[in-house]
Design a protein around this motif. Structure first.
Motif, PDB file in Angstrom:
ATOM      1  N   ILE A 218       0.837  -1.199   0.000  1.00 13.77           N
ATOM      2  CA  ILE A 218       0.000   0.000   0.000  1.00 13.77           C
ATOM      3  C   ILE A 218       0.877   1.255   0.000  1.00 13.77           C
ATOM      4  CG2 ILE A 218      -1.772   1.306   1.225  1.00 13.77           C
ATOM      5  CD1 ILE A 218      -2.798  -1.336   0.122  1.00 13.77           C
ATOM      6  N   ASP A 219       1.891   1.231   0.840  1.00 12.83           N
ATOM      7  CA  ASP A 219       2.747   2.409   0.978  1.00 12.83           C
ATOM      8  C   ASP A 219       3.560   2.688  -0.287  1.00 12.83           C
ATOM      9  OD1 ASP A 219       1.833   2.801   3.534  1.00 12.83           O
ATOM     10  OD2 ASP A 219       3.597   1.943   4.533  1.00 12.83           O
ATOM     11  N   SER A 220       3.719   1.683  -1.138  1.00 10.98           N
ATOM     12  CA  SER A 220       4.500   1.867  -2.375  1.00 10.98           C
ATOM     13  C   SER A 220       3.671   2.464  -3.504  1.00 10.98           C
ATOM     14  CB  SER A 220       5.070   0.528  -2.835  1.00 10.98           C
ATOM     15  OG  SER A 220       4.052  -0.312  -3.380  1.00 10.98           O
ATOM     16  N   LEU A 221       2.352   2.525  -3.323  1.00 18.84           N
ATOM     17  CA  LEU A 221       1.477   2.996  -4.381  1.00 18.84           C
ATOM     18  C   LEU A 221       1.422   4.519  -4.421  1.00 18.84           C
ATOM     19  CD1 LEU A 221      -1.536   0.534  -3.929  1.00 18.84           C
ATOM     20  CD2 LEU A 221       0.394   0.330  -5.516  1.00 18.84           C
ATOM     21  N   ASP A 222       1.103   5.032  -5.603  1.00 16.58           N
ATOM     22  CA  ASP A 222       0.894   6.459  -5.801  1.00 16.58           C
ATOM     23  C   ASP A 222      -0.580   6.731  -5.555  1.00 16.58           C
ATOM     24  OD1 ASP A 222       1.136   9.081  -6.430  1.00 16.58           O
ATOM     25  OD2 ASP A 222       1.538   8.790  -8.572  1.00 16.58           O
ATOM     26  N   LEU A 223      -0.896   7.341  -4.423  1.00 10.55           N
ATOM     27  CA  LEU A 223      -2.280   7.500  -4.013  1.00 10.55           C
ATOM     28  C   LEU A 223      -2.796   8.904  -4.262  1.00 10.55           C
ATOM     29  CD1 LEU A 223      -2.002   5.685  -0.565  1.00 10.55           C
ATOM     30  CD2 LEU A 223      -2.822   4.707  -2.710  1.00 10.55           C
ATOM     31  N   ASP A 224      -4.070   8.981  -4.642  1.00  8.34           N
ATOM     32  CA  ASP A 224      -4.719  10.290  -4.797  1.00  8.34           C
ATOM     33  C   ASP A 224      -4.906  10.923  -3.426  1.00  8.34           C
ATOM     34  OD1 ASP A 224      -4.929  10.272  -7.505  1.00  8.34           O
ATOM     35  OD2 ASP A 224      -6.925   9.366  -7.542  1.00  8.34           O
TER      36      ASP A 224
END
Length: 224
Positions: A218-224
């Motif tokens: 989760i922490d590696s994702l590019d989140l809106d």
């Protein structure tokens, strides 16, 4: 943890969808009810075939629930209350909530268990099925929004539409054949100790029985 490293480089909207049985809880609801009813061997065989995708999920659900006919509601509720959360479930849900995620739990299980688990974890959207009861005993019938083969897909699309974005913007976590329809439509599909049939649809595969292993993904994702 095994990682397939197939997550696309994109931005993800903040909705994460979980299966419940063998994902957020360390048990299969239907098998625990069957154990309480004294028919666990018969039901477990059908459960395994359904989760592996060997038989029709809708028919398998009906066939298993029929075997629960006559189980006292009080006994059924006790069996559901005895199920433990999966290790790391509370930590993972707390983590994604702190990141601003909305959470959903789409389960082929039953309100006898999902109501409690959803409340314990603070899940925002909970969808599951209802076991019919008459005079304090299960009748062997089941109804609800998750009885169909692709019910999870339908509800997933409903939730994301209400939130104003696409399923491909979201993250899903599951373990069995009835999660394939979610995995095909999500932007990031995480298989948690999955049945072999689900692996081919996963972006990431977790083989450790601890949901905290998902946090780095989760922490590696590019989140809106």
């Amino acid at each position: 943890m095994n990682s397939s490293n197939n997550i696309s480089k994109k931005r993800y909207s903040k909705l994460i969808v979980f299966d419940m049985d063998s994902t957020l809880v360390d048990a299969e609801s239907i098998d625990e009810l069957a154990r309480a009813a004294g028919v666990v061997d018969k039901v477990s065989v059908v459960t395994e075939k359904a989760m592996n995708g060997d038989i029709d999920y809708n028919q398998a659900l009906k066939d298993r629930v029929k075997l629960l006919k006559g189980l006292k509601l009080e006994t059924a509720q006790e069996a559901m209350n005895a199920m433990h959360l999966m290790p790391g479930a509370e930590e993972l849900v707390k983590h994604v909530k702190n990141l601003g995620f909305k959470t959903a739990m789409l389960s082929g299980g039953f309100t006898l268990s999902t109501d409690r688990v959803g409340k314990l974890l603070g899940i925002d959207y909970v969808y599951s099925n209802i076991l019919a009861v008459e005079d304090g005993y299960l009748t062997g019938e089941v109804s609800g929004p998750m009885t169909g083969n692709n019910s999870k897909e339908v509800v997933f699309e409903k939730i994301t539409k209400e939130m104003g974005f696409n399923t491909t913007d979201c993250i899903v976590v599951g373990d069995g054949a009835n999660d394939i329809c979610l995995f095909k439509n999500a932007g990031c599909a995480i298989a948690f100790n999955p049945k072999p049939i689900l692996r081919q649809y996963a972006d990431e595969v977790i083989t450790k029985k601890d949901l905290r292993a998902i946090i780095p993904i989760i922490d590696s994702l590019d989140l809106d």
